[in-house]
Design a protein around this motif. Structure first.
Motif, PDB file in Angstrom:
ATOM      1  N   ARG A  36       9.328 -33.387  49.850  1.00 56.53           N
ATOM      2  CA  ARG A  36      10.349 -32.835  50.736  1.00 56.53           C
ATOM      3  C   ARG A  36      11.705 -33.441  50.359  1.00 56.53           C
ATOM      4  NH1 ARG A  36       6.254 -34.260  54.779  1.00 56.53           N
ATOM      5  NH2 ARG A  36       5.240 -32.354  55.542  1.00 56.53           N
ATOM      6  N   GLU A  71      10.076 -30.189  43.535  1.00 55.33           N
ATOM      7  CA  GLU A  71       8.932 -29.395  43.996  1.00 55.33           C
ATOM      8  C   GLU A  71       7.697 -29.568  43.113  1.00 55.33           C
ATOM      9  OE1 GLU A  71      10.536 -25.456  44.179  1.00 55.33           O
ATOM     10  OE2 GLU A  71      11.337 -25.742  46.219  1.00 55.33           O
ATOM     11  N   ARG A 129       1.749 -29.659  54.867  1.00 49.80           N
ATOM     12  CA  ARG A 129       2.869 -29.477  53.953  1.00 49.80           C
ATOM     13  C   ARG A 129       2.936 -28.035  53.467  1.00 49.80           C
ATOM     14  NH1 ARG A 129       4.523 -34.743  52.206  1.00 49.80           N
ATOM     15  NH2 ARG A 129       5.921 -33.701  50.726  1.00 49.80           N
TER      16      ARG A 129
END
Length: 293
Positions: free
Chosen positions: A42, A21, A36
């Protein structure tokens, strides 16, 4: 995350997710995109970069898979653009030893040498991770012969066990037989494979593997089997030229991250083998010629 315990937050899955992340898409050549939901990658994008399935990434992050292979960990570390420190941490929380980017250590720490010198009437030798001999005591020289007669660069147990090429140097001068030669051979080969994962950048190890694979059929066959293990114990008989046959137990200890192999040969207490070993030691008047380390 709210409600997550300290242990969960520091675990493998939580760590992979946190690193995923934090990695912005532009850092890996992907557009940021307004659609996003998060700033990082992702799961699908990490899976593609690491060469694993999306389902596997999900299982890792959810803690349903906790033992990834070293190859998978290396791929994840590369995909996540981890620093060396972060990569090593990822290996450790996956239950693996991190690879060492430097050469194989071949200097015995002073503290270890002091301990070995206090072991008394036993035969001890120290080998580097590639089975290069780097130290021995008088008991070793007395029992199996002084390795100083071999050139330093050829004092390698794997090279002795699997001879290849015209140069043949022995670090055991007297004939040595073992309880199960096939098992012992496989243990040495698989231990070298383990070393290649631990020291992937070591040139000396790579050259040894290349030499033995090309020049010894037995080694090449065992190497192709892909077994990964470690050489730990054996029973050997040394045909000593002065005192006769001496049966000893051979135990191999490994010294931490350096992967030193401390090989200890001992005879059963109170046995005739112990008496013969003591006679061999008494007859050995030379000093240890182990290289300074």
């Amino acid at each position: 995350m709210e409600g997550m315990t300290t242990k969960e937050g520091a675990g493998l899955g939580a760590t992979i997710r946190a690193w995923r992340e934090r990695l912005p898409p532009p850092a890996v050549g992907l557009p940021a995109g307004r659609a996003r939901r998060a700033a990082g990658l992702r799961r699908e994008e990490l899976a593609e970069r690491a060469g694993v399935s999306v389902d596997y990434v999900v299982r890792l992050e959810q803690g349903r898979s906790t033992k990834p292979s070293a190859q998978v960990v290396a791929s994840l570390a590369h995909a996540l653009q981890l620093t060396t420190t972060e990569r090593d941490h990822l290996y450790r929380i996956a239950g693996l030893l991190p690879p060492n980017d430097g050469p194989i250590p071949d200097r015995v720490p002073p503290g270890v040498r002091r301990v070995l010198n206090r072991l008394g009437e036993v035969a001890v030798a120290v080998f580097a991770a590639d089975w290069q001999m780097i130290w021995w005591n008088p008991g070793w020289a007395a029992l199996v012969g002084d390795p100083a007669t071999a050139p330093p660069e050829l004092r390698n147990f794997a090279r002795e066990r699997f001879p290849a090429g015209p140069e043949r140097a022995r670090i055991t001068r007297w004939p040595v037989s073992m309880r199960n030669r096939a098992v012992s051979d496989l243990a040495i080969v698989s231990d070298l494979r383990r070393a290649t994962g631990r020291f992937p950048q070591d040139a000396r190890l790579a050259e040894l593997i290349r030499e033995l694979t090309a020049g010894n059929r037995t080694f090449a066959r065992l190497w192709a089997s892909g077994t990964v293990a470690a050489h730990r114990e054996d029973r050997k008989t040394i045909a000593h030229p002065t005192v006769g046959a001496v049966e000893v137990d051979c135990d191999v200890l490994t010294d931490g991250d350096s992967e030193f192999k401390i090989v200890i040969l001992t005879a059963a207490p109170g046995s005739a083998d112990e008496d013969r070993f003591r006679l061999a030691l008494a007859a050995h008047t030379g000093r240890t010629h182990a290289p300074a380390s």
